[in-house]
Design a protein around this motif. Structure first.
Motif, PDB file in Angstrom:
ATOM      1  N   ASN A 248       0.964  -1.269   0.460  1.00  0.00           N
ATOM      2  CA  ASN A 248      -0.389  -0.389  -0.025  1.00  0.00           C
ATOM      3  C   ASN A 248       0.913   0.962   0.246  1.00  0.00           C
ATOM      4  O   ASN A 248       0.804   2.597  -1.171  1.00  0.00           O
ATOM      5  N   GLU A 249       1.763   1.245   0.893  1.00  0.00           N
ATOM      6  CA  GLU A 249       2.941   2.294   0.794  1.00  0.00           C
ATOM      7  C   GLU A 249       3.375   2.192  -0.383  1.00  0.00           C
ATOM      8  O   GLU A 249       3.432   3.584  -0.985  1.00  0.00           O
ATOM      9  N   GLU A 250       3.935   1.531  -1.292  1.00  0.00           N
ATOM     10  CA  GLU A 250       4.428   1.086  -2.496  1.00  0.00           C
ATOM     11  C   GLU A 250       3.337   2.365  -3.044  1.00  0.00           C
ATOM     12  O   GLU A 250       3.549   2.861  -4.270  1.00  0.00           O
ATOM     13  N   GLU A 251       2.377   1.620  -3.656  1.00  0.00           N
ATOM     14  CA  GLU A 251       1.502   2.940  -4.289  1.00  0.00           C
ATOM     15  C   GLU A 251       1.441   4.186  -4.480  1.00  0.00           C
ATOM     16  O   GLU A 251       1.124   4.605  -5.020  1.00  0.00           O
ATOM     17  N   GLU A 252       1.170   4.462  -2.736  1.00  0.00           N
ATOM     18  CA  GLU A 252       1.348   5.555  -3.030  1.00  0.00           C
ATOM     19  C   GLU A 252       2.623   5.884  -3.219  1.00  0.00           C
ATOM     20  O   GLU A 252       2.851   7.527  -3.866  1.00  0.00           O
ATOM     21  N   ASP A 253       3.915   5.741  -2.725  1.00  0.00           N
ATOM     22  CA  ASP A 253       4.866   6.340  -3.522  1.00  0.00           C
ATOM     23  C   ASP A 253       5.047   6.524  -4.863  1.00  0.00           C
ATOM     24  O   ASP A 253       5.987   7.248  -6.018  1.00  0.00           O
ATOM     25  N   VAL A 254       4.193   5.687  -5.600  1.00  0.00           N
ATOM     26  CA  VAL A 254       4.173   5.680  -7.235  1.00  0.00           C
ATOM     27  C   VAL A 254       3.489   6.519  -7.829  1.00  0.00           C
ATOM     28  O   VAL A 254       3.953   7.449  -8.363  1.00  0.00           O
ATOM     29  N   THR A 255       2.608   6.912  -6.778  1.00  0.00           N
ATOM     30  CA  THR A 255       2.089   8.205  -7.671  1.00  0.00           C
ATOM     31  C   THR A 255       2.966   9.614  -7.248  1.00  0.00           C
ATOM     32  O   THR A 255       2.596  10.645  -8.429  1.00  0.00           O
ATOM     33  N   GLU A 256       3.592   9.357  -6.322  1.00  0.00           N
ATOM     34  CA  GLU A 256       4.006  10.285  -6.064  1.00  0.00           C
ATOM     35  C   GLU A 256       5.321  10.557  -7.347  1.00  0.00           C
ATOM     36  O   GLU A 256       5.617  11.680  -7.821  1.00  0.00           O
ATOM     37  N   LEU A 257       6.013   9.288  -7.787  1.00  0.00           N
ATOM     38  CA  LEU A 257       6.857   9.152  -9.091  1.00  0.00           C
ATOM     39  C   LEU A 257       6.334   9.562  -9.652  1.00  0.00           C
ATOM     40  O   LEU A 257       7.160   9.834 -10.908  1.00  0.00           O
ATOM     41  N   LYS A 258       5.061   9.670 -10.483  1.00  0.00           N
ATOM     42  CA  LYS A 258       4.503  10.003 -11.499  1.00  0.00           C
ATOM     43  C   LYS A 258       5.115  11.375 -11.732  1.00  0.00           C
ATOM     44  O   LYS A 258       4.917  11.850 -12.963  1.00  0.00           O
ATOM     45  N   GLU A 259       4.368  12.143 -10.597  1.00  0.00           N
ATOM     46  CA  GLU A 259       4.364  12.970 -10.724  1.00  0.00           C
ATOM     47  C   GLU A 259       5.608  13.565 -10.569  1.00  0.00           C
ATOM     48  O   GLU A 259       6.525  15.237 -11.593  1.00  0.00           O
ATOM     49  N   LYS A 260       6.691  13.166  -9.895  1.00  0.00           N
ATOM     50  CA  LYS A 260       7.780  13.470 -10.408  1.00  0.00           C
ATOM     51  C   LYS A 260       9.258  13.849 -11.327  1.00  0.00           C
ATOM     52  O   LYS A 260       9.883  14.146 -12.100  1.00  0.00           O
ATOM     53  N   PHE A 261       8.803  11.920 -12.092  1.00  0.00           N
ATOM     54  CA  PHE A 261       9.701  11.416 -13.196  1.00  0.00           C
ATOM     55  C   PHE A 261       8.673  11.688 -14.102  1.00  0.00           C
ATOM     56  O   PHE A 261       8.168  10.304 -14.147  1.00  0.00           O
ATOM     57  N   GLN A 262       8.656  12.766 -14.639  1.00  0.00           N
ATOM     58  CA  GLN A 262       7.693  12.179 -16.064  1.00  0.00           C
ATOM     59  C   GLN A 262       8.103  12.311 -17.280  1.00  0.00           C
ATOM     60  O   GLN A 262       7.311  12.660 -17.842  1.00  0.00           O
ATOM     61  N   GLU A 263       9.751  12.255 -17.660  1.00  0.00           N
ATOM     62  CA  GLU A 263      10.601  12.388 -18.587  1.00  0.00           C
ATOM     63  C   GLU A 263      10.325  10.265 -18.893  1.00  0.00           C
ATOM     64  O   GLU A 263      10.716   9.740 -18.125  1.00  0.00           O
ATOM     65  N   GLY A 264      10.590   9.824 -20.255  1.00  0.00           N
ATOM     66  CA  GLY A 264      10.886   8.625 -20.139  1.00  0.00           C
ATOM     67  C   GLY A 264       9.893   7.682 -20.362  1.00  0.00           C
ATOM     68  O   GLY A 264       8.547   8.423 -20.244  1.00  0.00           O
ATOM     69  N   ILE A 265      10.063   6.500 -19.382  1.00  0.00           N
ATOM     70  CA  ILE A 265       9.442   5.619 -19.337  1.00  0.00           C
ATOM     71  C   ILE A 265       9.582   4.827 -18.084  1.00  0.00           C
ATOM     72  O   ILE A 265      10.604   4.923 -17.563  1.00  0.00           O
ATOM     73  N   LEU A 266       7.850   4.836 -17.187  1.00  0.00           N
ATOM     74  CA  LEU A 266       8.240   4.154 -15.400  1.00  0.00           C
ATOM     75  C   LEU A 266       8.726   2.996 -15.841  1.00  0.00           C
ATOM     76  O   LEU A 266       7.119   3.200 -16.412  1.00  0.00           O
TER      77      LEU A 266
END
Length: 340
Positions: A248-266
């Protein structure tokens, strides 16, 4: 092999029938460490007590080797129970007896002669790491030491099967790990089949080869530990896995990562089995004109091997080719989180 077919237990409570174990089917191979996990009220403790008929089944059969335990007379059952040791959550030691006397108790009941009994007790004290404490009383022991006595007592008659009912839930984490290592050592040295009842997925991960998940008296999911951990099918199993992995914590982190790293492929890369130890990311960088930014990662060890998850960002002219390469590897799973 332990073969359990159609096992059912119905209790009568306030003139109402309560089904504690419901049509349970399970097969445990010789020498296996088999975990049964479930929340309180799932029926797992009742189930383990049905195996040696501390609780009488309402329906179904339990077969251990060539003996159908559920069909035995009371006198034959007493003999058969010598092949089935049991370790309890709250130790169940005789407080007026020393360590050695507690371990000797089942041997006394079995009519083993004193000299042979004393020899066996000393062997077991050495096996469970209690040398020097044989004359101590339970009140003088730590929780972990008490459980070691319980394990030694359960092994007194050289059983083929060891049933552990929440054997570590009354212990602190460090002591729990010590007892789990002891059980694993006993399994390897003696070839003992162990059925481990627990509500802690950490315990399953540490030493079990296979696991059954119980809910409302039924087995709702069963399989190799690494398969159940990486691909849980039922919601109750997913809840257990999330407690351990922090999904659950990982999913919350993913949302933040998507906002922070918007270039390339995640990408979320899930490593299965021994592939978690391989240098796949290193191979990726060598073969393609890309940069790999590792944003998050975790690797967990189980008895069946390693598994883990990496969240990475691919940047560069060959990022699509690199992503495709990862998807073609049959040792991992790849999920595209974001493609800019």
């Amino acid at each position: 092999m332990i073969s359990i077919e159609g096992l059912k237990k119905v209790f009568s409570l306030n003139n109402k029938d309560v089904v504690a174990v419901d049509n349970l089917n399970l097969h445990v191979e010789d020498g296996d460490i088999y975990g049964v996990v479930g929340y309180s009220g799932a029926g797992k403790s009742t189930f383990v007590r049905l195996i040696n008929r501390l609780e009488e089944p309402s329906e179904g059969t339990v077969k251990i080797g060539d003996k159908v335990i559920t069909s035995l007379s009371k006198s034959d059952l007493r003999i058969a129970r010598q092949d089935i040791g049991m370790v309890f959550q709250h130790f169940n030691l005789l407080w007026s007896r020393t360590v050695a006397e507690n371990i000797a108790f089942p041997l006394e009941i079995s009519g083993v002669e004193k000299q042979e009994r004393e020899k066996r007790v000393l062997e077991l004290i050495e096996l469970v790491g209690l040398a020097g404490r044989e004359d101590a009383y339970p009140a003088q022991l730590s929780g972990g030491q008490k459980q070691r006595v319980g394990i030694a007592r359960a092994l007194a008659n050289s059983p083929r099967v060891l049933l552990c009912d929440e054997a570590t839930s009354a212990l602190d984490p460090e002591t729990t790990n010590q007892i789990l290592r002891l059980l694993q050592d006993i399994n390897e040295k003696l070839g003992l089949t162990i059925i481990l009842i627990t509500h802690e997925m950490h315990v399953i991960r540490k030493i079990c080869n296979r696991v059954a998940v119980m809910e409302h008296g039924k087995v709702v999911e069963e399989g190799n530990v690494i398969d159940v951990f990486t691909k849980p099918q039922q919601q109750v199993t997913q809840n257990f896995v999330e407690q351990l992995t922090g999904s659950n914590e990982e999913e919350e982190d993913v949302t933040e990562l998507k906002e922070k790293f918007q270039e390339g492929i995640l990408l979320r890369i899930q490593f299965l089995g021994e592939s978690a130890n391989q240098t796949i990311i290193s191979q990726l960088v060598k073969q393609f004109d890309i940069h790999v930014n590792i944003l998050q990662g975790k690797i967990t060890q189980t008895q069946g091997g390693s598994y883990g998850t990496l969240i990475v960002q691919l940047l560069g002219p060959q990022q699509d080719e690199a992503m495709q390469y990862l998807k073609e590897q049959d040792v991992i799973e790849v999920e595209v989180i974001q493609h800019a």
